[in-house]
Design a protein around this motif. Sequence first.
Motif, PDB file in Angstrom:
ATOM      1  N   LYS A 127       0.892  -1.282  -0.069  1.00 24.41           N
ATOM      2  CA  LYS A 127       0.017  -0.017  -0.021  1.00 24.41           C
ATOM      3  C   LYS A 127       0.930   1.293   0.008  1.00 24.41           C
ATOM      4  N   HIS A 128       0.308   2.312  -0.569  1.00 27.06           N
ATOM      5  CA  HIS A 128       1.190   3.755  -0.639  1.00 27.06           C
ATOM      6  C   HIS A 128       0.874   4.185   0.630  1.00 27.06           C
ATOM      7  N   ALA A 129       1.813   5.050   1.178  1.00 30.14           N
ATOM      8  CA  ALA A 129       1.403   5.917   2.374  1.00 30.14           C
ATOM      9  C   ALA A 129       0.801   7.320   1.560  1.00 30.14           C
ATOM     10  N   LYS A 130      -0.118   7.663   2.136  1.00 27.49           N
ATOM     11  CA  LYS A 130      -0.769   8.935   1.897  1.00 27.49           C
ATOM     12  C   LYS A 130      -1.223   9.690   2.870  1.00 27.49           C
ATOM     13  N   GLY A 131      -1.154  10.917   2.804  1.00 28.66           N
ATOM     14  CA  GLY A 131      -1.585  11.732   3.937  1.00 28.66           C
ATOM     15  C   GLY A 131      -1.250  13.342   3.699  1.00 28.66           C
ATOM     16  N   LEU A 132      -1.299  14.063   4.969  1.00 27.74           N
ATOM     17  CA  LEU A 132      -1.373  15.547   4.657  1.00 27.74           C
ATOM     18  C   LEU A 132      -0.281  15.811   5.729  1.00 27.74           C
ATOM     19  N   CYS A 133       0.863  16.482   5.282  1.00 23.92           N
ATOM     20  CA  CYS A 133       1.885  16.808   6.306  1.00 23.92           C
ATOM     21  C   CYS A 133       1.951  18.312   6.482  1.00 23.92           C
ATOM     22  N   VAL A 134       2.620  18.590   7.687  1.00 21.02           N
ATOM     23  CA  VAL A 134       2.848  20.216   7.954  1.00 21.02           C
ATOM     24  C   VAL A 134       4.500  20.073   8.500  1.00 21.02           C
ATOM     25  N   GLU A 135       5.485  20.931   8.045  1.00 16.93           N
ATOM     26  CA  GLU A 135       6.562  21.085   8.727  1.00 16.93           C
ATOM     27  C   GLU A 135       6.496  22.609   9.222  1.00 16.93           C
ATOM     28  N   ILE A 136       6.628  22.884  10.690  1.00 18.00           N
ATOM     29  CA  ILE A 136       6.524  24.000  11.335  1.00 18.00           C
ATOM     30  C   ILE A 136       7.775  24.281  12.293  1.00 18.00           C
ATOM     31  N   PRO A 137       8.290  25.378  12.325  1.00 13.31           N
ATOM     32  CA  PRO A 137       9.307  25.548  13.138  1.00 13.31           C
ATOM     33  C   PRO A 137       8.917  25.532  14.822  1.00 13.31           C
ATOM     34  N   ARG A 138       9.599  25.014  15.749  1.00 12.80           N
ATOM     35  CA  ARG A 138       9.038  25.027  17.036  1.00 12.80           C
ATOM     36  C   ARG A 138       9.006  26.308  17.697  1.00 12.80           C
ATOM     37  N   SER A 139       9.606  27.356  17.016  1.00  6.89           N
ATOM     38  CA  SER A 139       9.450  28.574  17.611  1.00  6.89           C
ATOM     39  C   SER A 139       8.242  29.307  17.297  1.00  6.89           C
ATOM     40  N   ARG A 140       7.432  28.864  16.511  1.00  4.67           N
ATOM     41  CA  ARG A 140       6.296  29.549  15.934  1.00  4.67           C
ATOM     42  C   ARG A 140       5.146  29.182  16.856  1.00  4.67           C
ATOM     43  N   LEU A 141       5.150  28.059  17.835  1.00  5.15           N
ATOM     44  CA  LEU A 141       4.177  27.494  18.541  1.00  5.15           C
ATOM     45  C   LEU A 141       4.201  28.568  19.948  1.00  5.15           C
ATOM     46  N   ASN A 142       3.017  28.793  20.194  1.00  4.81           N
ATOM     47  CA  ASN A 142       3.043  29.721  21.527  1.00  4.81           C
ATOM     48  C   ASN A 142       2.744  28.748  22.610  1.00  4.81           C
ATOM     49  N   LEU A 143       3.943  28.242  23.150  1.00  2.00           N
ATOM     50  CA  LEU A 143       4.098  27.364  24.280  1.00  2.00           C
ATOM     51  C   LEU A 143       4.855  27.738  25.157  1.00  2.00           C
ATOM     52  N   PRO A 144       4.948  27.569  26.568  1.00  2.00           N
ATOM     53  CA  PRO A 144       6.100  27.845  27.273  1.00  2.00           C
ATOM     54  C   PRO A 144       6.939  26.678  26.968  1.00  2.00           C
ATOM     55  N   GLY A 145       8.150  27.119  27.604  1.00  2.00           N
ATOM     56  CA  GLY A 145       9.382  26.292  27.569  1.00  2.00           C
ATOM     57  C   GLY A 145       9.242  24.917  28.451  1.00  2.00           C
TER      58      GLY A 145
END
Length: 332
Positions: A127-145
């Motif tokens: 079977k093929h691998a099929k999907g939707l992907c995102v690459e996002i810099p960690r620094s973009r997320l509004n998360l406490p360290g």
Amino acid sequence: MLPTTVLDTGQLEPRERFDFWRHTMATVVSPLDMTSHTTSDYHGRMRLMALEDVYVFPITMQAFQARRTPGLIRRSDPENYHLAVVFPGASPLAVSQGAGQDVTGPGQLYMVDSSRPFTVGSTEQDKHAKGLCVEIPRSRLNLPGSTPVGGLLGRSLSATRGFGGLLAQHLSHLCAQHHTYRPSDIPQLAAIVSDLITGLINQTLDAGPPPDPDTAERTLLLAIKMFIEQNLADAGMKPTAIAAHHHISTRHLHRLFQQHGTTPAAHVRRRRLERAHRDLTDPAQARTPIHAVARRWGFTSHAHFTRTYTQHYGTTPTHTRRYLLDQERPAP
């Protein structure tokens, strides 16, 4: 229209395809030690959409095994999170990073960190691998360290409920409707993806305080707009129904849209007109009656549609259709 880049091994000679795909994955995701049992004639395709430094791409590829090793991390590290939603009918993926080891199947998603070793591979070679992907810099997320994101890495997360479902819907919408956005929309679209991934992490971990009010309002407005897109053909979709579906008051609904210089009814009307205009300027639909196009997008009165369309576009639907036909007609 948002700019996209299609990367497809089908454009190459069979012997060149796997090396091209391995290089593509190393460039778009991060350097990987990648293998496959079909390297002599490998098939892979992605359509890459850049939202500033956030990359969204639907992908289809034959069975594979990929490793992100300490040596590759030392060589190059984009410091990104990689998220992938697995499509129905695709091969489940075995994912491992740190203490997280899981098999992610259709209706689920996983997240890995490019700064830590991980493995991802197909579990069904036919079977093929099929999907939707995102690459996002960690620094973009509004998360406490101090957010313990490591506890989510390599685990299967829902892509049908909560923020995971909302993220999967939004990514699908972006890929299907990228032609309806302008390049000037890119910063806001990138911020929406960042907010949804932040919400997914916070909701799954149940960590820390709830999202700040601005993030919560943007996420709610996004959910409302997605609901509207999915129900444009419903002539009964009124502000009261939209508000009730999202368990808020009509006053709250109007306030959300007022902050963006519009109203719920005006937004619905504009999106219906844009969909109708797209159909009227589509040569493949030149024989579809104008009243049928209007009804398709929620306009029950042909006269009202003609009047509203003319006010918005400065020309009548009939003139739009006639101009299209004149353009298509061969010169004498």
